[in-house]
Design a protein around this motif. Sequence first.
Motif, PDB file in Angstrom:
ATOM      1  N   GLN A  45       0.819  -1.214   0.000  1.00 21.30           N
ATOM      2  CA  GLN A  45       0.000   0.000   0.000  1.00 21.30           C
ATOM      3  C   GLN A  45       0.857   1.271   0.000  1.00 21.30           C
ATOM      4  N   PRO A  46       1.735   1.426  -0.997  1.00 17.69           N
ATOM      5  CA  PRO A  46       2.661   2.555  -1.012  1.00 17.69           C
ATOM      6  C   PRO A  46       2.011   3.827  -1.550  1.00 17.69           C
ATOM      7  N   VAL A  80      -3.227  12.336  -5.191  1.00 15.98           N
ATOM      8  CA  VAL A  80      -2.870  10.932  -4.992  1.00 15.98           C
ATOM      9  C   VAL A  80      -1.356  10.798  -5.131  1.00 15.98           C
ATOM     10  N   LEU A  81      -0.727  10.253  -4.086  1.00 10.36           N
ATOM     11  CA  LEU A  81       0.726  10.124  -4.028  1.00 10.36           C
ATOM     12  C   LEU A  81       1.139   8.660  -4.022  1.00 10.36           C
ATOM     13  N   GLY A  82       2.245   8.383  -4.668  1.00 12.72           N
ATOM     14  CA  GLY A  82       2.869   7.065  -4.607  1.00 12.72           C
ATOM     15  C   GLY A  82       4.241   7.185  -3.981  1.00 12.72           C
ATOM     16  N   ASP A  83       4.609   6.229  -3.147  1.00 10.32           N
ATOM     17  CA  ASP A  83       5.878   6.258  -2.419  1.00 10.32           C
ATOM     18  C   ASP A  83       6.919   5.433  -3.170  1.00 10.32           C
ATOM     19  N   ARG A  84       7.949   6.091  -3.668  1.00  9.51           N
ATOM     20  CA  ARG A  84       8.999   5.388  -4.408  1.00  9.51           C
ATOM     21  C   ARG A  84       9.773   4.417  -3.526  1.00  9.51           C
ATOM     22  N   ASN A  85       9.803   4.652  -2.235  1.00  7.33           N
ATOM     23  CA  ASN A  85      10.508   3.765  -1.301  1.00  7.33           C
ATOM     24  C   ASN A  85       9.552   2.861  -0.535  1.00  7.33           C
ATOM     25  N   GLY A  86       8.346   2.712  -1.040  1.00  9.65           N
ATOM     26  CA  GLY A  86       7.339   1.926  -0.330  1.00  9.65           C
ATOM     27  C   GLY A  86       7.639   0.453  -0.224  1.00  9.65           C
ATOM     28  N   TYR A  87       8.624  -0.031  -0.957  1.00 11.16           N
ATOM     29  CA  TYR A  87       9.022  -1.431  -0.883  1.00 11.16           C
ATOM     30  C   TYR A  87       9.994  -1.678   0.272  1.00 11.16           C
ATOM     31  N   PHE A 128       7.038   1.592  -9.598  1.00 15.79           N
ATOM     32  CA  PHE A 128       6.423   1.010  -8.409  1.00 15.79           C
ATOM     33  C   PHE A 128       5.438   1.992  -7.790  1.00 15.79           C
ATOM     34  N   ALA A 129       5.883   3.239  -7.607  1.00 12.76           N
ATOM     35  CA  ALA A 129       5.027   4.250  -6.983  1.00 12.76           C
ATOM     36  C   ALA A 129       3.794   4.533  -7.823  1.00 12.76           C
ATOM     37  N   GLU A 130       3.987   4.742  -9.099  1.00  8.89           N
ATOM     38  CA  GLU A 130       2.883   5.173  -9.946  1.00  8.89           C
ATOM     39  C   GLU A 130       1.907   4.048 -10.265  1.00  8.89           C
TER      40      GLU A 130
END
Length: 205
Positions: A45-46, A80-87, A128-130
């Motif tokens: 859920q990034p 809406v934001l995506g986290d590039r380091n969410g992994y 990944f984020a997008e």
Amino acid sequence: MNTLKELYNERRSVNFFDKNKKVDDKVLQDIVNLAVLAPSAFNLQPWEIIAVKSDEAKQRLLPLAMNQPKVVEAPVTLIVLGDRNGYSKENVMWDEIASMMKDDKKLEATQGFAAMLYGTSEERKIKFAESNAGLLAMSLMYAAKYYGVESHAMSGIDFEGIKKEFNIDGEKEVVMLITLGYFDEVQSLYPRSKRKLYDEIVKEV
């Protein structure tokens, strides 16, 4: 609105919002809480959302959204934001995964696999984020329609300008805006345009 097919058929991209009709806070919460059932890689859920609701914040966002009137007419616009380091291991969702696995070595291997898949280049981090935040975004629009709220996705925006104006962390990607509200009945929408169907978009191999 009871069936998924109805939601798909009835959801439209609405340009004209009733400025006098607000989206109730509870309805907005219900929309988000339903939408987060969207899938994500490893269920990490990034994603995050900034809900732009105040007149002051709307005015700040307006020029960064190419001065599109719906930004100030709609009662709320979601960034809406995506986290590039969410992994990464810092993502608190790994705790949930760990509690299900109950195996430290398996968890470490899974975290390493995720890092290999998504963290080995800037391009992979952005993808990944997008891609994950994009799944949430579409889910938000269908969830909104379920609760009788109209929506419009916007990607013709100043992505970096929004990050700066709203003090968004450097590792977070602005993926899109989604305006939410109720249709201004004084206006009218064009008929739904033609969609390309299976034979036009699918290549079987």
